[in-house]
Scaffold this active site. Sequence first.
Site, mmCIF file in Angstrom:
data_model
loop_
_atom_site.group_PDB
_atom_site.id
_atom_site.type_symbol
_atom_site.label_atom_id
_atom_site.label_comp_id
_atom_site.label_asym_id
_atom_site.label_seq_id
_atom_site.Cartn_x
_atom_site.Cartn_y
_atom_site.Cartn_z
ATOM 1 N N GLY A 199 0.797 -1.213 0.000
ATOM 2 C CA GLY A 199 0.000 0.000 0.000
ATOM 3 C C GLY A 199 0.832 1.267 0.000
ATOM 4 N N ASP A 224 -5.475 -7.866 -6.848
ATOM 5 C CA ASP A 224 -5.068 -7.868 -5.441
ATOM 6 C C ASP A 224 -3.897 -6.912 -5.286
ATOM 7 O OD1 ASP A 224 -6.948 -9.841 -4.647
ATOM 8 O OD2 ASP A 224 -5.640 -11.384 -5.505
ATOM 9 N N LEU A 225 -4.082 -5.824 -4.558
ATOM 10 C CA LEU A 225 -3.094 -4.746 -4.462
ATOM 11 C C LEU A 225 -1.745 -5.261 -3.976
ATOM 12 C CD1 LEU A 225 -2.501 -1.696 -4.658
ATOM 13 C CD2 LEU A 225 -3.238 -1.505 -2.271
ATOM 14 N N ASP A 226 -0.711 -5.020 -4.786
ATOM 15 C CA ASP A 226 0.672 -5.356 -4.445
ATOM 16 C C ASP A 226 0.866 -6.838 -4.142
ATOM 17 O OD1 ASP A 226 1.391 -2.673 -4.715
ATOM 18 O OD2 ASP A 226 1.012 -2.233 -2.608
ATOM 19 N N GLU A 227 0.065 -7.693 -4.774
ATOM 20 C CA GLU A 227 0.197 -9.129 -4.553
ATOM 21 C C GLU A 227 0.401 -9.902 -5.848
ATOM 22 O OE1 GLU A 227 -2.677 -10.957 -2.048
ATOM 23 O OE2 GLU A 227 -2.558 -9.433 -0.490
#
Length: 282
Positions: A199, A224-227
């Site tokens: 994030g 999926d944020l930053d995944e």
Amino acid sequence: MRAAFILTLSCPDKPGIVHAVSGTLLRHGANIEEAAQHQDVRTGQFFMRVQFSCEAEAKEALTTDLHAMASGWSMGIGLYAHHAPVPTVILVSQHGHCLNDLLFRWKSGLLPIAPKAIVSNHRDFYRLAASHDVPFHHIPVTAATKPEAEARQLEIIEREGAELVVLARYMQVLSDDMCRQLAGRAINIHHSFLPSFKGARPYYQAHDRGVKLIGATAHYVTADLDEGPIIEQDVARVDHAMSPEDLTARGRDTESQVLARAVKWHTERRVLLNGHSTVVFN
């Protein structure tokens, strides 16, 4: 006249795959110049990258035979011209170190990309884009205008025939729909050694935890944020006397280098997706 190509493939692992691939290439007079393979015992998948040359007029028949072979092995394949610059659109916000590094490497002949456009939600880098003769598109983004803005971005990406989209410190979270449309062809640089400090403001998170190493992660974009699947990572050493601003400054070189390596490996077809991870033949 001989031409150079890159073949990538993945399929369930079983005996005979390498023989089938090399035999198909041999029947068309191809010469294998570089080959790498990987068997993932956890998933039972096989991955391979082959760089080869053959007579240019043999490509059509070879392509037909490769697809016929692939169908018999439940194999996904890709066939690409070697050294062909990859049409690319770069997204950026207000931190330009990664953008500047990518453009310098491209102009220096070190990165096989063909920048077709630079898209930003700010005007900061229109002069930098102009100095490299790359079209610059300013598309502001707010919560209310995000769907319209993303539609304009996608229009530019598709119009320019971009095979790669690079988020060079683009500080807007992409919608799930846009992530799906860019699946497998969008690379983001996150200024943290993921999975830690996801994030916003990761350097401040790292400083608050008193870390001794900061890092950067280049990964494919997913909903999926930053995944997304990780392509490349690196770290730099820091200490307790450094402020969050010091960490930020120290991390910029790492971010630029990590992103450049990820983009280079992607454009050289060295990165193969393996579920939530990657196989990187570097």
